[in-house]
Design a protein around this motif. Sequence first.
Motif, PDB file in Angstrom:
ATOM      1  N   GLU A  73       0.829  -1.205   0.000  1.00 48.23           N
ATOM      2  CA  GLU A  73       0.000   0.000   0.000  1.00 48.23           C
ATOM      3  C   GLU A  73       0.862   1.253   0.000  1.00 48.23           C
ATOM      4  N   ALA A  74       1.931   1.246   0.816  1.00 53.22           N
ATOM      5  CA  ALA A  74       2.823   2.407   0.878  1.00 53.22           C
ATOM      6  C   ALA A  74       3.552   2.602  -0.445  1.00 53.22           C
ATOM      7  N   LEU A  75       3.981   1.507  -1.070  1.00 55.25           N
ATOM      8  CA  LEU A  75       4.664   1.618  -2.359  1.00 55.25           C
ATOM      9  C   LEU A  75       3.728   2.139  -3.440  1.00 55.25           C
ATOM     10  N   SER A  76       2.479   1.691  -3.421  1.00 52.28           N
ATOM     11  CA  SER A  76       1.546   2.118  -4.465  1.00 52.28           C
ATOM     12  C   SER A  76       1.127   3.579  -4.309  1.00 52.28           C
ATOM     13  N   GLU A  77       1.357   4.168  -3.140  1.00 53.82           N
ATOM     14  CA  GLU A  77       1.034   5.584  -2.925  1.00 53.82           C
ATOM     15  C   GLU A  77       2.118   6.521  -3.455  1.00 53.82           C
ATOM     16  N   ILE A  78       3.269   5.975  -3.825  1.00 60.60           N
ATOM     17  CA  ILE A  78       4.354   6.797  -4.365  1.00 60.60           C
ATOM     18  C   ILE A  78       4.000   7.157  -5.807  1.00 60.60           C
ATOM     19  N   PRO A  79       4.005   8.451  -6.139  1.00 61.89           N
ATOM     20  CA  PRO A  79       3.565   8.858  -7.487  1.00 61.89           C
ATOM     21  C   PRO A  79       4.421   8.310  -8.627  1.00 61.89           C
TER      22      PRO A  79
END
Length: 157
Positions: free
Chosen positions: A129-135
């Motif tokens: 989830e944290a990785l997918s929030e990186i633009p």
Amino acid sequence: MAIHKLDLNDFQDADYSLYAIHADVEDYRLAHAINLRLKTRLKRLKDLDFSNSKNLFFSLFEWENSALKSQWNLIKNSCQIELESTGQGLFSNREEKNYQTIRLLKEHAAVDYFLKISGSCSSEKRTLEALSEIPHISLAYAVKVNALKSKEYLIIN
């Protein structure tokens, strides 16, 4: 006398999580974005050097979290090598430079980077989830380590 037989598969330790990252950005920008979002401290190390046959260098970032006893590695999956060839026809006296892209893990050729987390880590779901929030990251997913054919390339230490 007893005969002891060793199985080399006993020594393959897959005690790490591996995440595939698709991101069309420079390695240092991605490492910085991961540092900001996941509160890590990835730093550039010497490149992974596979120069036994060709000059293959894959960029590598590392962070050791002594509090959680874990090690994080960000590895670029591609490397470009320069191929020199002589020209043909009218330009036969000139040398041409061509570039070829080599992949670290060929079975995941579309992946740009791998994030390898050894030791204890937060849950896989929270990390994804944290990785997918990186633009910069267009897609991130977990890779099954046991299904990899060339996992020996991920042995860093």
